[in-house]
Design a protein around this motif. Structure first.
Motif, PDB file in Angstrom:
ATOM      1  N   TYR A 196      27.418 -51.888  -6.534  1.00 22.78           N
ATOM      2  CA  TYR A 196      26.241 -51.537  -7.326  1.00 22.78           C
ATOM      3  C   TYR A 196      26.174 -52.391  -8.584  1.00 22.78           C
ATOM      4  O   TYR A 196      27.198 -52.745  -9.179  1.00 22.78           O
ATOM      5  N   GLN A 197      24.938 -52.678  -9.007  1.00 16.89           N
ATOM      6  CA  GLN A 197      24.682 -53.377 -10.258  1.00 16.89           C
ATOM      7  C   GLN A 197      23.809 -52.508 -11.146  1.00 16.89           C
ATOM      8  O   GLN A 197      22.983 -51.730 -10.661  1.00 16.89           O
ATOM      9  N   THR A 198      23.969 -52.663 -12.452  1.00 14.14           N
ATOM     10  CA  THR A 198      23.142 -51.927 -13.403  1.00 14.14           C
ATOM     11  C   THR A 198      21.735 -52.513 -13.437  1.00 14.14           C
ATOM     12  O   THR A 198      21.446 -53.527 -12.798  1.00 14.14           O
ATOM     13  N   ASP A 199      20.876 -51.872 -14.221  1.00 19.27           N
ATOM     14  CA  ASP A 199      19.512 -52.374 -14.391  1.00 19.27           C
ATOM     15  C   ASP A 199      19.486 -53.719 -15.104  1.00 19.27           C
ATOM     16  O   ASP A 199      18.468 -54.407 -15.096  1.00 19.27           O
ATOM     17  N   GLN A 200      20.613 -54.125 -15.696  1.00 15.98           N
ATOM     18  CA  GLN A 200      20.719 -55.427 -16.357  1.00 15.98           C
ATOM     19  C   GLN A 200      21.492 -56.435 -15.513  1.00 15.98           C
ATOM     20  O   GLN A 200      21.861 -57.506 -15.995  1.00 15.98           O
ATOM     21  N   GLY A 201      21.743 -56.102 -14.239  1.00 12.73           N
ATOM     22  CA  GLY A 201      22.415 -57.023 -13.339  1.00 12.73           C
ATOM     23  C   GLY A 201      23.910 -57.142 -13.545  1.00 12.73           C
ATOM     24  O   GLY A 201      24.520 -58.117 -13.117  1.00 12.73           O
ATOM     25  N   MET A 202      24.535 -56.155 -14.201  1.00 13.68           N
ATOM     26  CA  MET A 202      25.974 -56.201 -14.464  1.00 13.68           C
ATOM     27  C   MET A 202      26.724 -55.332 -13.464  1.00 13.68           C
ATOM     28  O   MET A 202      26.193 -54.348 -12.952  1.00 13.68           O
ATOM     29  N   LEU A 204      18.445 -45.326 -13.617  1.00  8.94           N
ATOM     30  CA  LEU A 204      19.087 -45.337 -12.313  1.00  8.94           C
ATOM     31  C   LEU A 204      18.147 -45.819 -11.213  1.00  8.94           C
ATOM     32  O   LEU A 204      18.603 -46.348 -10.189  1.00  8.94           O
ATOM     33  N   LYS A 205      16.854 -45.678 -11.413  1.00 13.28           N
ATOM     34  CA  LYS A 205      15.898 -46.234 -10.451  1.00 13.28           C
ATOM     35  C   LYS A 205      15.920 -47.753 -10.458  1.00 13.28           C
ATOM     36  O   LYS A 205      15.512 -48.390  -9.471  1.00 13.28           O
ATOM     37  N   ARG A 206      16.387 -48.340 -11.565  1.00 13.52           N
ATOM     38  CA  ARG A 206      16.416 -49.797 -11.682  1.00 13.52           C
ATOM     39  C   ARG A 206      17.782 -50.392 -11.306  1.00 13.52           C
ATOM     40  O   ARG A 206      17.965 -51.596 -11.385  1.00 13.52           O
ATOM     41  N   PHE A 207      18.740 -49.520 -10.923  1.00 12.22           N
ATOM     42  CA  PHE A 207      19.999 -50.038 -10.396  1.00 12.22           C
ATOM     43  C   PHE A 207      19.721 -50.758  -9.085  1.00 12.22           C
ATOM     44  O   PHE A 207      18.702 -50.528  -8.426  1.00 12.22           O
ATOM     45  N   GLN A 208      20.629 -51.639  -8.702  1.00 12.36           N
ATOM     46  CA  GLN A 208      20.531 -52.311  -7.409  1.00 12.36           C
ATOM     47  C   GLN A 208      21.787 -52.028  -6.598  1.00 12.36           C
ATOM     48  O   GLN A 208      22.882 -52.380  -7.026  1.00 12.36           O
ATOM     49  N   PRO A 209      21.669 -51.364  -5.450  1.00 11.60           N
ATOM     50  CA  PRO A 209      20.432 -50.770  -4.947  1.00 11.60           C
ATOM     51  C   PRO A 209      20.042 -49.553  -5.773  1.00 11.60           C
ATOM     52  O   PRO A 209      20.899 -48.941  -6.414  1.00 11.60           O
ATOM     53  N   PRO A 210      18.741 -49.162  -5.779  1.00 10.74           N
ATOM     54  CA  PRO A 210      18.293 -48.016  -6.579  1.00 10.74           C
ATOM     55  C   PRO A 210      19.009 -46.735  -6.154  1.00 10.74           C
ATOM     56  O   PRO A 210      19.344 -46.551  -4.979  1.00 10.74           O
TER      57      PRO A 210
END
Length: 215
Positions: free
Chosen positions: A168-174, A120-126
């Motif tokens: 929001y986007q996942t840590d993989q940009g999805m 979750l720290k790597r989500f965008q935005p975190p």
């Protein structure tokens, strides 16, 4: 890539309450709410806790689910809930809403907590820690000698809507969206634009302007 939406404020998503558990499900008067299940936090095996909704998802979680599959489901449902009204993922509950539990020792619990925090720290935005909660609820099986079971409960609630609002986007940009009791995604740029057009039509001609840029 970050996706930002600009549309009229009346369209912005706000937190909605999560469904309450049925009476008798927990040892106390606990219920599933925004901050989770309060009280003594015990569920009874076979108890009915409701149905899947826009804010609630069930996974049976048998076998090596927590080791091999949970990470994928967490990524998908956390993102979808964040792009809506928030919600909870319960692992150890079947599709009919009955408590079944999963086996999860302390080592696996610790491993799961670390994985959730790191992702979750790597989500965008975190996502900050006060916007989600992970807990393991004991499952009571009166008169049996079955292994100790638990229900994993992951809950997430979106921060206040930024200006302009963002997806929001996942840590993989999805990007994922929650639709009733299902998830759409990962969304391509074309599908996101299609969604914007739908939003625009729903608000009777008030334009929804999409912004896409690289971080």
């Amino acid at each position: 890539m970050c996706v930002s939406l600009v549309f009229p404020k009346e369209r912005c998503f706000r937190w909605g309450y999560l469904p309450h558990a049925e009476p008798g499900v927990t040892q106390s008067d606990s219920a599933i709410s925004r901050r989770g299940i309060a009280g003594r936090e015990r569920l009874f095996y076979g108890a009915q806790i409701g149905s899947e909704t826009r804010n609630l998802e069930f996974k049976l979680g048998r076998g090596h689910y927590l080791r091999n599959i949970f990470q994928h489901d967490l990524r998908k449902y956390a993102c979808a809930f964040l792009n809506g009204e928030g919600g909870s993922l319960l692992v150890g509950v079947d599709n009919a809403g009955k408590v079944r539990g999963v086996c999860c020792n302390h080592r696996l619990q610790d491993r799961t907590r670390l994985m959730v925090d790191a992702m979750l720290k790597r989500f965008q935005p975190p996502l900050l820690p006060h916007n989600y909660n992970l807990s393991f609820l004991p499952v009571v099986q009166p008169g049996t000698s079955q292994p100790f079971l638990q229900v994993l409960r992951f809950s997430v609630w979106p921060p206040p809507v930024p200006d302009p609002p963002m997806l929001y986007q996942t840590d993989q940009g999805m990007v994922y969206l929650r639709r009733d009791a299902s998830v759409e995604g990962p969304l391509t740029a074309g599908l996101i634009q299609q969604w914007f057009r739908q939003v625009e039509s729903e608000i009777h001609g008030s334009p929804a302007v999409e912004k896409i840029w690289e971080w």
